[in-house]
Motif scaffolding. Structure first.
Motif, PDB file in Angstrom:
ATOM      1  N   ILE A  61       0.857  -1.179   0.000  1.00 51.31           N
ATOM      2  CA  ILE A  61       0.000   0.000   0.000  1.00 51.31           C
ATOM      3  C   ILE A  61       0.896   1.234   0.000  1.00 51.31           C
ATOM      4  O   ILE A  61       1.714   1.413   0.901  1.00 51.31           O
ATOM      5  CB  ILE A  61      -0.917   0.012   1.246  1.00 51.31           C
TER       6      ILE A  61
ATOM      7  N   ILE B  49      -1.979  -0.935  -4.135  1.00 50.19           N
ATOM      8  CA  ILE B  49      -3.033  -0.079  -3.610  1.00 50.19           C
ATOM      9  C   ILE B  49      -2.445   1.301  -3.319  1.00 50.19           C
ATOM     10  O   ILE B  49      -1.389   1.409  -2.692  1.00 50.19           O
ATOM     11  CB  ILE B  49      -3.644  -0.664  -2.326  1.00 50.19           C
TER      12      ILE B  49
ATOM     13  N   ALA C  45      -3.353   4.576  -1.239  1.00 50.00           N
ATOM     14  CA  ALA C  45      -4.285   4.873  -0.160  1.00 50.00           C
ATOM     15  C   ALA C  45      -3.733   5.935   0.769  1.00 50.00           C
ATOM     16  O   ALA C  45      -2.516   6.045   0.957  1.00 50.00           O
ATOM     17  CB  ALA C  45      -4.580   3.599   0.643  1.00 50.00           C
TER      18      ALA C  45
ATOM     19  N   LEU D 214      -5.336  -0.073  -7.495  1.00 46.63           N
ATOM     20  CA  LEU D 214      -6.564   0.086  -6.730  1.00 46.63           C
ATOM     21  C   LEU D 214      -6.444   1.319  -5.846  1.00 46.63           C
ATOM     22  O   LEU D 214      -5.383   1.568  -5.266  1.00 46.63           O
ATOM     23  CB  LEU D 214      -6.820  -1.140  -5.844  1.00 46.63           C
TER      24      LEU D 214
ATOM     25  N   HIS E 194      -7.820   3.502  -2.457  1.00 48.50           N
ATOM     26  CA  HIS E 194      -8.506   3.316  -1.167  1.00 48.50           C
ATOM     27  C   HIS E 194      -8.383   4.614  -0.372  1.00 48.50           C
ATOM     28  O   HIS E 194      -7.403   4.834   0.348  1.00 48.50           O
ATOM     29  CB  HIS E 194      -7.882   2.149  -0.406  1.00 48.50           C
TER      30      HIS E 194
ATOM     31  N   TYR F 211     -12.517  -5.694   4.865  1.00 50.02           N
ATOM     32  CA  TYR F 211     -11.191  -5.118   5.101  1.00 50.02           C
ATOM     33  C   TYR F 211     -11.041  -4.882   6.602  1.00 50.02           C
ATOM     34  O   TYR F 211     -11.750  -4.063   7.179  1.00 50.02           O
ATOM     35  CB  TYR F 211     -11.076  -3.801   4.333  1.00 50.02           C
TER      36      TYR F 211
END
Length: 270
Positions: free
Chosen positions: A28, A55, A57, A84, A86, A187
């Motif tokens: 992340i 990810i 985020a 992705l 987030h 999650y």
């Protein structure tokens, strides 16, 4: 009754891929902390080591579209990894979106005392998406139950969350929501502590096989990754473990045992 074409959800190539991948770790990256050049370097290393996706985020963000569109574009140009997003929603807009992202995690914060962050933000996102970007640019939407364990004043102040208890009755109430409303993913997160492996195991035992179980928070070793995978997690996220100069050494120790990508996710939105 068929949904309006303007509100029809994107096709689920990413979700199908996530369900087919073997369980493993996922990195992340906070794009409001990590410079773009460093993010690209890390993403290339992730791709080479067989990580399935990346990810992006952050709890806090400003000027989202201005920063994120070129940030995402640089990662997509340098790697084959699906990207992705987030990020928490903001009232009046919903979840932040940017062209080029493959999917966006839409968390229903069941532990929040503000119903906007429980469910209203999702509806607001659907209503505002047609005015924010062209239909072909929409990322895939991953509907997610998000639960925070342990003290987390930062998230609590921003999103109204309170720590989720680990008693079976409370966990089962959240699991029932995930089951009855057809969420794609759960999650589990802890900012300052760790999600107990027993909690992970309880969720895995009750969720449907096609519901993805993601765990993150203070993951800094392969042993921690292995403990969560053994408890039934599909993906184990780590972020701060790479926030030092010798991040390549740490990354190699956290890497999957073998590449986990499948062909149809490699081609997502490329």
């Amino acid at each position: 009754m068929e949904p309006s074409p303007d509100l029809a959800l994107p096709s689920r190539h990413v979700l199908a891929g996530l369900r087919d991948l073997r369980p493993g770790p996922v990195h992340i990256i906070d794009p409001f902390k990590v410079p773009p050049a460093e993010a690209v370097e890390k993403a290339v290393a992730l791709d080479e080591l067989g990580f399935p996706f990346v990810i992006l985020a952050s709890t806090d963000y400003e000027s989202f579209e201005t920063r994120m569109e070129p940030y995402v574009a640089r990662i997509k140009a340098a790697t084959s990894l699906p990207v992705l997003l987030h990020f928490p929603p903001r009232k009046g807009v919903g979840f932040p979106l940017v062209a080029g992202a493959d999917a966006v995690i839409l968390p229903a914060l069941l532990g929040s005392q503000d119903d906007y962050f429980v469910w209203k933000s999702f509806l607001e996102t659907l209503l505002t998406m047609p005015g924010r970007m062209n239909r072909e640019q929409w990322p895939e939407l991953l509907l997610t139950v998000a639960l925070t364990f342990g003290e987390d004043r930062r998230t609590g102040d921003l999103l109204g969350t309170v720590p989720v208890g680990t008693g079976t009755a409370q966990l089962d109430r959240h699991i029932d929501v995930a089951l009855n409303f057809g969420f794609h993913m759960v999650y589990l997160y802890s900012r300052h502590a760790h999600v107990p492996p027993g909690v992970v195991r309880h969720f895995r035992n009750r969720l449907r096989p096609d519901q993805i179980l993601f765990v993150s928070g203070n993951v800094r070793s392969r042993d921690r990754v292995t403990a969560y995978l053994d408890a039934g997690a599909d993906y184990v996220g780590f972020a701060g473990a790479l926030e030092h100069d010798d991040w390549r050494t740490t990354l190699s120790g956290l890497a999957p045992a073998r590449p986990g990508l499948v062909p149809h996710i490699r081609g997502a939105r490329r």
